[in-house]
Design an enzyme around this catalytic site. Structure first.
Site, PDB file in Angstrom:
ATOM      1  N   SER A 198       0.790  -1.428  -0.246  1.00  0.00           N
ATOM      2  CA  SER A 198      -0.054   0.414  -0.032  1.00  0.00           C
ATOM      3  C   SER A 198       1.217   1.234  -0.229  1.00  0.00           C
ATOM      4  O   SER A 198       1.841   1.325  -0.665  1.00  0.00           O
ATOM      5  CB  SER A 198      -0.929   0.155   1.067  1.00  0.00           C
ATOM      6  OG  SER A 198      -1.928   0.793   1.175  1.00  0.00           O
ATOM      7  N   ASP A 304      -8.930  -5.191  -6.432  1.00  0.00           N
ATOM      8  CA  ASP A 304      -8.780  -4.202  -5.203  1.00  0.00           C
ATOM      9  C   ASP A 304      -9.295  -3.027  -5.068  1.00  0.00           C
ATOM     10  O   ASP A 304      -8.927  -1.980  -6.191  1.00  0.00           O
ATOM     11  CB  ASP A 304      -7.200  -3.781  -4.784  1.00  0.00           C
ATOM     12  CG  ASP A 304      -6.519  -3.418  -4.282  1.00  0.00           C
ATOM     13  OD1 ASP A 304      -7.055  -2.184  -3.278  1.00  0.00           O
ATOM     14  OD2 ASP A 304      -5.014  -3.202  -3.262  1.00  0.00           O
ATOM     15  N   HIS A 335      -7.724  -5.462  -1.337  1.00  0.00           N
ATOM     16  CA  HIS A 335      -6.126  -5.132  -0.825  1.00  0.00           C
ATOM     17  C   HIS A 335      -5.769  -5.743   0.166  1.00  0.00           C
ATOM     18  O   HIS A 335      -5.143  -5.384   1.950  1.00  0.00           O
ATOM     19  CB  HIS A 335      -7.060  -3.785  -0.355  1.00  0.00           C
ATOM     20  CG  HIS A 335      -5.624  -2.147  -0.152  1.00  0.00           C
ATOM     21  ND1 HIS A 335      -5.247  -2.231  -0.930  1.00  0.00           N
ATOM     22  CD2 HIS A 335      -5.247  -1.859   0.705  1.00  0.00           C
ATOM     23  CE1 HIS A 335      -4.151  -1.142  -0.865  1.00  0.00           C
ATOM     24  NE2 HIS A 335      -4.327  -1.482   0.490  1.00  0.00           N
TER      25      HIS A 335
END
Length: 652
Positions: A198, A304, A335
């Site tokens: 991320s 995602d 995610h």
């Protein structure tokens, strides 16, 4: 800068010379007995744990002193004692104190001397015994670092780049946050690999895009490639907040007190109009892909909906254009870290990747298929290249059907128009569920049941000519696989995984830092349709992706929507659908009005990357039944309600 045409095997010059000499003296079998895997020969319990503060050269908090970022280090003591210099695995993160890392939300912990006790995740536990140093960097403005978080800008990127420079002898560091005693990285050979999920992986992308010397590889997981595309897509707002909220979310208390000017800069530089500004240019790493020297091992969930797959397509294509060595994993998850959806194979592959890229071991990973793709939950396939050779962009055309809003999709240009009205309370799940019946909120176009499998691989585009009834309008375009399947439930809280209570161990442990983590399993859903790819735009951006303008009601406008990259097989017996509609509930924010839009079908098309190109589509749709199936509601994964503010990390 010359580009590598294949992976390079690195060894110190002296070692290479000795190896060449031995090769002339030893038998062929002995000559090929080069190391293929690093072994856990060093003590993790006795590892050196220390902290330094690296001078970034910036003063973003405007306190009259240059900002220093905290760098926590775990490295093998025996290697240092023998004078053996080791490579570095580095994770630069804003989350080490505010939010935690990994599925269990681990944070850094420290002893009385301020040295790290627990380093989140398994990287240090596993790799330090194998002869690597692990470095955890607190981004500027977070945890024990000075400065301010500027959300992917100069401070974020240069604070991490400065650490790579220090590891290579080009920057200064100190043994304390405010002291003058210098610290030197004499224990490393400077060869650094950055990893992270991320925001952390985003920093790896950004540092690689500076071309910094010494950064040999990056492993970005669920990472952003351009921050504009995190908050907007072609003028359409994806969230109702901007980077100022995110900066404040991760800032340390000290930074919040000092960083008002940065907060104002983030507000002023990122207007909610969706217009491109210099702030977004600074945070666009794709434009600098030509500077990347590091190899890239990219991992992303194809579902995602936080850091969306558009980030993958544009970054991957730019890296390919510039000859960067690449490897990719694409999962069915949202995610989620690969440690939590393919754990054993992930650790094994990452180990081999770092051994190859940082230690120079010829272990064959460079000769293996480029891409691993999760086709069904826990069922993976490979591609020698990605997208596969033979993939061709195919133009598909929508045409009218026997009912309004229920049309066909094929190779021939359509005629006439279709009309729909934006309903912000409905989205892609509703549109797909009602694909075979007229509804006022969408226009759908469907092939007949395929007679052969059809594989989409890469990024699509949908061009529409639409006439609005109001001065503002948003558009969504969605590709859907219509047919029964069992998929990962990416919209559930685990985004495709369920966390169990049993633990497995990956590396060595100490009293304060366990290498044992909770196991997971796939969380699945049985569905009648699967959304394959999505894209959005503000119709006001028809003339430019950079700026929007008010629309003239009754005037037609043509715009091309970029759809997210994917790799998906529509099986024989299933149908492929294109849906064009307005606001995609929970995925973009609505415009200020609720327009009715009329599509000119003769000027509307989808350009889809199909393995085998247009001939493959023609074969798959040959002799397909032309009659539409009986209209019924098709069950799919329902997009979960999103929080008011999204951060590029969901705790997994």
């Amino acid at each position: 800068m010359p580009k590598r045409t294949r992976f390079t095997i690195w060894r110190p010059l002296a070692t290479a010379a000795v190896a060449a000499l031995l090769a002339t003296l030893l038998t062929p079998a002995a000559a090929h007995a080069a190391p293929r895997e690093s072994k856990p020969v060093y003590s993790y319990d006795d590892a050196i744990r220390e902290a330094v503060w690296v001078d970034t050269g910036l003063d973003l908090d405007r306190d009259g002193k240059r900002d220093r970022v905290a760098v926590d280090i775990v490295r093998p003591r025996e290697a240092a004692a023998r004078g053996r210099k080791v490579p570095v695995i580095m994770d630069a993160s804003p989350y080490y104190s505010c939010c935690g890392r990994g599925n269990e939300g681990q944070k850094k912990t420290y002893d009385a001397d301020g040295d790290v006790v627990q380093m989140p995740l398994f990287y240090d536990n596993y790799f330090v015994p194998r002869g690597y140093a692990f470095v955890g960097v607190d981004l500027a403005g977070t945890n024990r670092s000075d400065g301010c978080v500027d959300v992917g800008g100069r401070s974020d990127i240069l604070s991490a780049k400065a650490v790579v420079d220090w590891l290579n002898g080009r920057a200064k560091a100190y043994t304390t946050r405010t002291g003058t005693t210098k610290a030197r990285a004499t224990w490393t050979n400077g060869r650094t690999g950055m990893i992270g999920k991320s925001w952390d992986g985003t920093i790896a992308n950004g540092v690689a895009a500076t071309g910094v010397e010494g950064l040999k590889t990056i492993v970005p997981i669920s990472a952003i490639s351009s921050w504009y595309d995190y908050y907007f897509q072609q003028g359409a707002p994806l969230y109702d907040s901007g980077p100022d909220w995110l900066s404040n979310y991760v800032d340390s208390p000290d930074a919040r007190a000092k960083c008002g000017a940065v907060q104002r800069m983030l507000v002023d530089g990122a207007p909610r109009t969706g217009d491109w500004t210099p702030l977004w240019t600074e945070r666009d790493y794709v434009k600098d892909a030509a500077k990347v020297r590091a190899s890239v091992f990219l991992i992303h969930g194809m579902q995602d909906l936080n850091v969306r797959m558009k980030h993958v397509g544009q970054w991957w294509d730019a890296l390919a254009k510039n000859g960067v060595e690449r490897k990719i994993w694409l999962s069915q998850t949202g995610h989620v870290d690969p440690f939590d959806f393919r754990r054993a194979e992930w650790v094994r592959t990452l180990h081999r990747w770092f051994d190859h890229e940082l230690l120079g071991y010829d272990n064959g990973i460079d000769r293996e298929p480029m891409a691993d793709i999760e086709r069904h939950p826990d069922q993976w396939v490979t591609s020698q290249a990605w997208p596969p050779r033979g993939t061709g962009t195919t133009t598909l055309r929508p045409a009218k059907g026997s009912q309004a809003g229920v049309g066909t999709l094929g190779l021939s240009k359509g005629k006439g128009t279709e009309t729909f009205t934006d309903d912000p309370q409905r989205g892609e799940s509703d549109w797909a569920a009602n694909i075979d019946r007229p509804t006022p909120d969408k226009a759908g176009f469907v092939t007949g049941p395929l007679t052969r499998d059809l594989r989409l691989s890469g990024s699509s585009q949908v061009t529409v000519t639409a006439t609005p009834t109001t001065s503002t309008a948003h558009l969504s375009a969605v590709l859907v696989d219509l047919g029964p399947d069992t998929i990962r439930d990416y919209a559930a809280s685990g985004e495709g995984i369920t966390t169990l209570t049993d633990r497995t161990c990956w590396g060595a442990s100490t009293t304060g830092d366990s290498a044992c983590f909770k196991e997971t399993k796939a969380k699945t859903a049985d569905v009648d349709h699967t959304v394959v790819s999505r894209g959005w735009a503000d119709l006001g951006n028809h003339a430019s992706d950079l700026t929007g303008v008010p629309l003239t009601p009754g005037k037609p406008y043509t715009i091309t929507l970029d759809l997210a990259a994917t790799d998906h097989v529509v099986p024989a017996g299933h149908r492929l659908a294109l849906i064009v509609a307005g606001t995609d509930k929970d995925l973009i924010d609505p415009p200020s009005t609720k327009p009715t839009l009329t599509l000119d079908l003769s000027r509307t098309k989808a350009r889809v990357p199909l393995v085998g190109g247009a001939p493959a589509f023609a074969r798959a749709t040959a002799d397909a039944p032309s009659a539409a199936p009986a209209a019924k509601r098709l069950d799919g994964v329902t997009t979960a309600p999103r929080p008011d503010h999204r951060i590029p990390e969901a705790g997994r």
